[in-house]
Design an enzyme around this catalytic site. Structure first.
Site, PDB file in Angstrom:
ATOM      1  N   GLU A 116      37.487  30.039   9.811  1.00  0.00           N
ATOM      2  CA  GLU A 116      37.754  31.512   8.631  1.00  0.00           C
ATOM      3  C   GLU A 116      36.682  31.466   7.918  1.00  0.00           C
ATOM      4  O   GLU A 116      35.607  32.145   8.420  1.00  0.00           O
ATOM      5  CB  GLU A 116      38.697  31.956   8.059  1.00  0.00           C
ATOM      6  CG  GLU A 116      38.816  32.652   7.359  1.00  0.00           C
ATOM      7  CD  GLU A 116      40.315  32.968   6.727  1.00  0.00           C
ATOM      8  OE1 GLU A 116      40.432  33.812   5.325  1.00  0.00           O
ATOM      9  OE2 GLU A 116      42.040  31.475   6.998  1.00  0.00           O
TER      10      GLU A 116
ATOM     11  N   GLU B 168      44.865  26.506  -2.124  1.00  0.00           N
ATOM     12  CA  GLU B 168      45.424  28.035  -1.618  1.00  0.00           C
ATOM     13  C   GLU B 168      46.582  28.573  -1.525  1.00  0.00           C
ATOM     14  O   GLU B 168      47.255  29.675  -2.590  1.00  0.00           O
ATOM     15  CB  GLU B 168      45.124  28.088   0.050  1.00  0.00           C
ATOM     16  CG  GLU B 168      45.836  29.766   0.044  1.00  0.00           C
ATOM     17  CD  GLU B 168      45.184  29.593   2.167  1.00  0.00           C
ATOM     18  OE1 GLU B 168      44.799  30.645   2.216  1.00  0.00           O
ATOM     19  OE2 GLU B 168      45.119  28.917   2.521  1.00  0.00           O
TER      20      GLU B 168
END
Length: 867
Positions: free
Chosen positions: A465, A742
């Site tokens: 990502e 996260e």
């Protein structure tokens, strides 16, 4: 007394892309000094001296007072200042600024690379490109202007030029491709010379995106764009630019990819390929491609560089028998090895952030293999001391652990070290306290920022990502702006935000956009993320005093607010369409991170009100009176609509959740004081009912401690901060985290990794609480743009006996340190010249001080004990 001037936000203004760069300087002076005027002197080409003076106390981003620079022109600039009595200081040291190539017509270089057929669906082997040339003995100056389709590292006569890595940065390549400028005079010689470059796929044609990514995002070619200009003693200029006279061949890099890693076969090295006199075996004429020179721009921020070397702290033998190195810190970069062995032996390096069941755990990396391989060249029979030293060139990894296999002979951990890479910004912010867990939390925030400011502000640095998610940086920008001088870095990235913004005003979820990636994230409006167009320029204005970024980004900001205004319609409620809302609320299930306790449309409308208000304030700063009035009325109408839709008579919200109250309190959305008071109490009650565990995601977490503090519940804010059970900030610390995660439970209490598909261990957004730590625990808040005026108001909690915060502001170092001793609070403050400080200590009258060192001692009264 006066520092050398700085140009724009650049520490290294060689090849600057601004013809009239603004200047800033810092002052050191005794108490009582005030700048009343300044004089700027510039020595320009031909020894021509210019001088301009102005009656002004300004010393930050002062307008260039002379005619603009032209391409390649340099100027040595110095400053002196006048005090209130009319006395002039000594001149500052001179600083030199040099313009880059400011006009497209200045470029003659074309993209050149290998001419062989390329399979667009496969990983291609990167190439080398080179050219030889001859010089007389009268060269007195030389500049290299360089960029690439892909990544490039240049050598001249066998010598690497610069220490920059992963260049050029990832930008919206079709519209903005950054080049850098180098002084290369020392690398040249009289007579024969050679210039060459290593090339790598990088973001340009490598696989980027989710689940393995997409190849050839911006093109299938791999090309160097370089212009070497040499100035002779008589003023003539000789240019060697990339064109059909260059040749290309394969080097020892067999494969290089940002996600997958790099494979380097030292047996394929070509001796002398970047030296003059090379035979050219294996090289053939290049293919010449095209590039619109109008898209070549000078960078606004610093390059990516190696900023630290970290040695392993432990060698682990896994249950499978693998050798694993623990570097003690989750970091971003790559490994450097020193190895000896037989020709053809291959060392494999696999990277991971965590371990599970005694082995490195790579599932969170998804499609990113994060594996580097080095095949040894081997020693000649007579070379018994042969050692090969290697690190990858065109990849980077996010990792704490590295698995080493295939090591020839006896392994010694001292032969492997981790090199930390990120954009080489100046560190400007520090925090420490009497609590080691809080200090570690703050360090985790710093490391998270370092690992995700690699050419652009990414969400994460390790999996498939690593994208410039707009919402992440929107909420983290205040913290980032304290910790590092990221004004140029983020200012440049905001130009890419505008470049990717759709004509209707839509801001993509991440910038740059992945061409062809819309099957995963269609480009559509979304609150929090799209609001970066309005709120982040304002943050840069607040923290760095840069009104120019407001002007540059104004039309982009306006298009965003106008879009949301159209979507909301006459109701002024943004209550339709796709929204991420309070993303990654800890109560959300792993498979649906947007399923938060707070209504996503409440979040959207609250942010609509916030951005409309900030846009009105931006218009005021820019002197756009009609716009200021229009957006001020719009913001008021949105607040009224929000209250009618989401606020009950008591102050209760329709979403009775921590994020909802935090947004409404901090964005000023309650119509009455009584409702605000009730809501503050309810927020504190919700936190207490949750056992002081966090219940907010990306939208609420940056605001909740401020919402509690500002509504009179400081003790609860500290309770939330000090909680160490999951989910909480200190839970991640006690679980051994060395960066911000996260998810609040990326690592679960039983030691297992969260099964969600998005489980990063380096994601800075939830670390936005550090800004509250700087302002509330440390007590340092900017109340005028660029820290021209600050408020010193530490609000201690009995669980802390001391704290200190320091910030290298645009005017100089501001520091606050406090200690509780014997029932007294002792506070030491340092204020630089040009800054005024409001002092507001618990239980004492407020006062205002000028620059200097100040000490205050008051009876210790803790706000948090009585709220």
């Amino acid at each position: 007394m006066v520092s050398a001037p700085r140009f724009e936000h650049l520490r290294e203004p060689l090849g600057i892309g601004v013809a009239s760069p603004r200047l800033s300087w810092k002052l050191a002076a005794p108490a009582g000094f005030e700048q009343s005027a300044y004089q700027i002197e510039a020595v320009r080409r031909g020894g021509r001296t210019q001088s301009e003076a102005a009656v002004s106390s300004e010393q930050l981003l002062v307008e260039w007072p002379f005619e603009p620079l032209v391409s390649r022109e340099s100027a040595a600039v110095r400053v002196r200042v006048q005090d209130g009595d009319g006395e002039w200081s000594a001149w500052s040291p001179a600083a030199t600024v040099e313009a880059g190539l400011l006009e497209p017509s200045e470029w003659s270089a074309l993209p050149v690379g290998g001419a062989w057929a390329e399979d667009p669906d496969a990983e291609r082997r990167p190439s080398l490109v080179r050219r030889e040339f001859s010089l007389p003995d009268d060269v007195v100056g030389a500049r290299l202007y360089v960029t690439a389709h892909g990544l490039a590292e240049v050598e001249i006569n066998g010598r690497r030029i610069g220490q920059d890595a992963l260049a050029p940065d990832w930008t919206v390549y079709g519209k903005r491709l950054t080049y850098r400028t180098y002084d290369v005079l020392d690398a040249l010689r009289t007579g024969d010379n050679a210039i060459g470059a290593w090339l790598g796929d990088g973001w340009y044609r490598g696989r980027i995106g989710f689940h393995g990514g997409y190849p050839n995002l911006y093109g299938a070619d791999l090309s160097l764009i370089a212009q070497l200009e040499m100035t002779h003693a008589d003023g003539r200029r000789t240019t060697i630019a990339t064109d059909e006279d260059w040749s290309a061949g394969f080097g020892p890099i067999l494969r290089s990819n940002l996600y997958f890693g790099e494979h380097y076969d030292a047996r394929e090295e070509i001796a002398g390929w970047s030296l003059p006199g090379f035979t050219g075996d294996g090289f053939s004429p290049v293919a010449v491609r095209s590039r619109d020179a109008a898209t070549l721009v000078a960078p606004q921020g610093p390059p990516v560089r190696n900023t630290q070397i970290v040695s392993p702290v432990q060698v682990i033998t896994s249950p499978s028998g693998a050798t694993v190195l623990d570097f003690g810190q989750n970091l971003v970069g790559r490994l450097r090895i020193r190895v000896s062995g037989a020709r053809g032996a291959t060392v494999q390096l696999r990277h991971a952030e965590v371990m599970q069941d005694g082995e490195i755990y790579t599932r969170p990396l998804r499609g990113a293999l994060a594996t580097d391989r080095y095949t040894l060249r081997g020693a000649a029979d007579s070379d018994t001391d042969h050692v090969e030293v290697w690190e990858p060139r065109f990849t980077f990894h996010g990792f704490r652990y590295a698995e080493i296999t295939g090591w020839p002979g006896e392994f010694d951990a001292s032969d492997v070290e981790a090199l930390v890479y990120h954009s080489d910004m100046e560190r400007t912010g520090w925090f420490e306290s009497s609590d080691p867990l809080l200090d570690r939390l703050h360090e985790n925030v710093v490391w998270g920022m370092r690992g995700n400011f690699v050419g652009l502000p990414t969400d994460c640095p390790q999996r498939d990502e690593r994208l410039g998610w707009t919402g992440d940086i929107q909420v983290f920008a205040p913290t980032a702006s304290f910790l590092y001088d990221c004004a140029g870095f983020l200012g440049g990235w905001l130009r890419d935000v505008e470049a990717e913004q759709l004509s209707d005003g839509t801001v993509p979820w991440y910038v740059p956009v992945i061409p062809g990636g819309s099957e995963w994230t269609p480009i559509r409006p979304g609150a929090v993320w799209g609001d970066v167009a309005v709120l982040t320029p304002w943050t840069l204005f607040e923290r760095f005093g840069d009104r120019g970024v407001l002007a540059t980004q104004y039309e982009s900001a306006k298009r965003w607010v106008d879009l949301v205004d159209r979507l909301a319609g006459p109701s002024h409620l943004w209550n339709s369409g796709f929204q991420l809302g309070d993303w990654l609320d800890p109560a959300a299930p792993p498979e649906d991170p947007a399923d938060a306790a707070t209504d996503r449309y409440l979040v959207a409308t609250a942010y609509f009100a916030r951005s409309a208000q900030r846009l009105a304030e931006t218009a005021v700063e820019l002197g756009r009176e009609d716009d200021a009035a229009h957006y001020g009325r719009l913001a008021a109408a949105i607040r009224e609509a929000f209250a009618a839709e989401y606020v009950l008579e008591s102050g209760e919200l329709t979403s009775d959740a921590q994020t909802a109250y935090s947004l409404a309190l901090e964005f000023g959305l309650f119509p009455t004081f009584e409702q605000r008071e009730w809501a503050g109490g309810r927020l504190a009650e919700l936190v207490a009912q949750a056992g002081n565990r966090i219940a907010t995601g990306f939208a609420g977490t940056p605001l909740i401690t401020d919402a509690l503090t500002d509504s009179g519940h400081l003790r609860t804010a500290y309770d939330l901060l000090f909680e160490d059970e999951c989910p909480s900030w200190l839970y991640t610390v006690k679980q051994g985290g060395t960066t911000i995660w996260e998810r609040w439970d990326s690592l679960r209490p039983d030691g297992s990794v969260n099964p969600g598909g998005m489980t990063s261990f380096n994601h800075y957004a939830l670390g936005a609480v550090a800004d509250w730590m700087h302002r509330t625990i440390g007590g340092l808040t900017s109340v005028a743009p660029g820290y021209r005026r600050v408020r010193i108001a530490p609000r201690p909690d009995p669980r802390l006996t001391s704290a200190a915060v320091a910030h290298e502001s645009p005017y100089g170092r501001i520091s606050v340190s406090w200690r509780v001793v014997g029932g007294e609070l002792a506070v030491d403050v340092v204020v630089p010249v040009g800054v005024t400080a409001e002092i507001a200590l618990p239980g004492d009258e407020e006062l205002v001080v000028a620059h200097g060192e100040h000490r205050f001692v008051v009876p210790f009264v803790s706000d948090s004990e009585h709220r």
